[in-house]
Enzyme design. Structure first.
Site, PDB file in Angstrom:
ATOM      1  N   GLY A  16      32.204 -97.297 -17.122  1.00  0.00           N
ATOM      2  CA  GLY A  16      32.895 -96.388 -16.205  1.00  0.00           C
ATOM      3  C   GLY A  16      33.178 -95.011 -16.774  1.00  0.00           C
ATOM      4  O   GLY A  16      32.341 -94.409 -17.466  1.00  0.00           O
ATOM      5  N   ASP A  36      36.199-100.616 -27.441  1.00  0.00           N
ATOM      6  CA  ASP A  36      36.272-101.363 -26.180  1.00  0.00           C
ATOM      7  C   ASP A  36      36.483-102.830 -26.537  1.00  0.00           C
ATOM      8  O   ASP A  36      36.224-103.247 -27.675  1.00  0.00           O
ATOM      9  CB  ASP A  36      34.978-101.192 -25.373  1.00  0.00           C
ATOM     10  N   TYR A 147      50.153-101.094 -10.132  1.00  0.00           N
ATOM     11  CA  TYR A 147      49.246-100.132 -10.789  1.00  0.00           C
ATOM     12  C   TYR A 147      49.874 -98.730 -10.742  1.00  0.00           C
ATOM     13  O   TYR A 147      49.943 -98.035 -11.766  1.00  0.00           O
ATOM     14  CB  TYR A 147      47.901-100.147 -10.054  1.00  0.00           C
ATOM     15  N   THR A 182      32.962 -97.179 -10.337  1.00  0.00           N
ATOM     16  CA  THR A 182      32.792 -97.739 -11.684  1.00  0.00           C
ATOM     17  C   THR A 182      32.594 -99.254 -11.537  1.00  0.00           C
ATOM     18  O   THR A 182      32.862 -99.815 -10.461  1.00  0.00           O
ATOM     19  CB  THR A 182      34.043 -97.465 -12.541  1.00  0.00           C
ATOM     20  N   PRO A 183      32.155 -99.929 -12.594  1.00  0.00           N
ATOM     21  CA  PRO A 183      31.942-101.376 -12.485  1.00  0.00           C
ATOM     22  C   PRO A 183      33.168-102.127 -11.970  1.00  0.00           C
ATOM     23  O   PRO A 183      33.051-103.027 -11.124  1.00  0.00           O
ATOM     24  CB  PRO A 183      31.597-101.786 -13.918  1.00  0.00           C
ATOM     25  N   SER A 184      34.363-101.747 -12.438  1.00  0.00           N
ATOM     26  CA  SER A 184      35.537-102.518 -12.006  1.00  0.00           C
ATOM     27  C   SER A 184      35.866-102.258 -10.541  1.00  0.00           C
ATOM     28  O   SER A 184      36.314-103.162  -9.836  1.00  0.00           O
ATOM     29  CB  SER A 184      36.746-102.242 -12.897  1.00  0.00           C
ATOM     30  N   ARG A 205      38.549 -92.338   2.938  1.00  0.00           N
ATOM     31  CA  ARG A 205      39.694 -91.625   2.360  1.00  0.00           C
ATOM     32  C   ARG A 205      39.247 -90.446   1.484  1.00  0.00           C
ATOM     33  O   ARG A 205      40.083 -89.772   0.898  1.00  0.00           O
ATOM     34  CB  ARG A 205      40.625 -92.592   1.613  1.00  0.00           C
TER      35      ARG A 205
END
Ligand code: NAD
Length: 245
Positions: A16, A36, A147, A182-184, A205
């Site tokens: 990402g 990571d 979050y 991104t991947p997530s 949005r």
């Protein structure tokens, strides 16, 4: 090259925004000590440039962070990118969601900073870049309660570090993206079983009609890492495609 001779330590470089930023900083001449939790992602990243020196780190592991500071040179730039997105309202967040979000998004970031700060100060200063988001104290976003609470704390942490260490040559800023493919994010959008539908909702949005890519965020990270931003500290740089317009 804007980052020639600079040493960068960063987290979440495997995918990402972190990966795109690591590559962009390496291209600008920095030596990037990229970490990571995903060793195979690091192995792939290390193939991309001799300027990328990769090592395994779970940012929530205090002993791992202590080992890292001993194994890398004092950085000119510390980029704290690691973060976890809990999906849901307050009523859908249990203790595990709170604990994981605060541990990874806030405490681990604070630990990285407190661990590297003394050497950075002794070195004459440097730039700390914290990954936040507009889903924080900047904008109320549905289903991102815990979050957003944790990323709001990142903004508070950023301002406090900037204020406390400005006399030591330390700058501390936050990057606030909107929606970045991104991947997530792909994974979260696939959870309901209808990626296409989730994609359309997300796109609605975006006033620009476009999703951001990790490569769209990386130039802001390069800017904050470079001397081009030498009079910028304690700021939240919003790169959200007009979401908060
Ligand atoms: P991602 O979530 O797709 O991947 C992030 C990387 O973090 C992965 O390589 C993963 O292995 C690593 N990671 C996960 N847990 C870790 C841990 N405990 N220790 C070390 N590394 C760990 O990446 P992304 O979506 O680009 O998110 C990166 C940051 O950007 C996060 O802080 C996120 O909150 C923030 N952000 C993302 C978006 C978005 O739309 N994608 C928007 C705003 C902010």
């Amino acid at each position: 090259m804007r980052l020639s001779g600079k040493k960068v330590v960063m987290t979440a470089a495997g995918a990402g925004i972190g990966r795109a930023s690591a590559l962009a900083m390496a291209r600008e001449g920095a030596t990037v000590y990229a970490t990571d939790i995903d060793q195979s992602a690091l192995d792939a990243l290390a193939q991309e440039s001799p300027n990328l020196i990769c090592s395994h780190l779970d940012v929530t592991d205090a002993a791992g962070v202590a080992n890292l500071v001993r194994s890398v040179p004092t950085p000119d730039v510390l980029f704290n990118c690691a973060g976890y997105v809990h999906d849901g309202t307050l009523l859908e967040a249990d203790d595990e969601a709170w604990d994981r979000s605060l541990a990874l998004n806030v405490r681990a970031m604070g630990r990285m900073i407190e661990t590297f700060l003394p050497a950075m100060i002794a070195n004459g200063g440097g730039s700390i870049i914290n990954m936040a988001t507009v889903a924080s104290s900047i904008k109320g976003v549905a289903n991102r309660c815990v979050y957003s609470a944790s990323k709001g704390a990142v903004l508070g942490l950023t301002k406090s570090v900037a204020a406390d260490f400005i006399q030591d040559g330390i700058r501390c800023n936050a990057v606030c993206p909107g929606t970045v493919m991104t991947p997530s994010l792909r994974e979260r959008m696939s959870v309901g079983g209808n990626f296409e539908d989730a994609y359309k909702q997300m796109l609605k949005r975006q006033p620009t009609g476009q999703m951001a890519s990790p490569e769209d965020i990386a130039p802001t990270v390069v800017y904050l890492a470079s001397e081009d931003s030498k009079v910028t500290t304690g700021q939240f740089i919003i790169v959200d495609g007009g979401w908060t317009l």
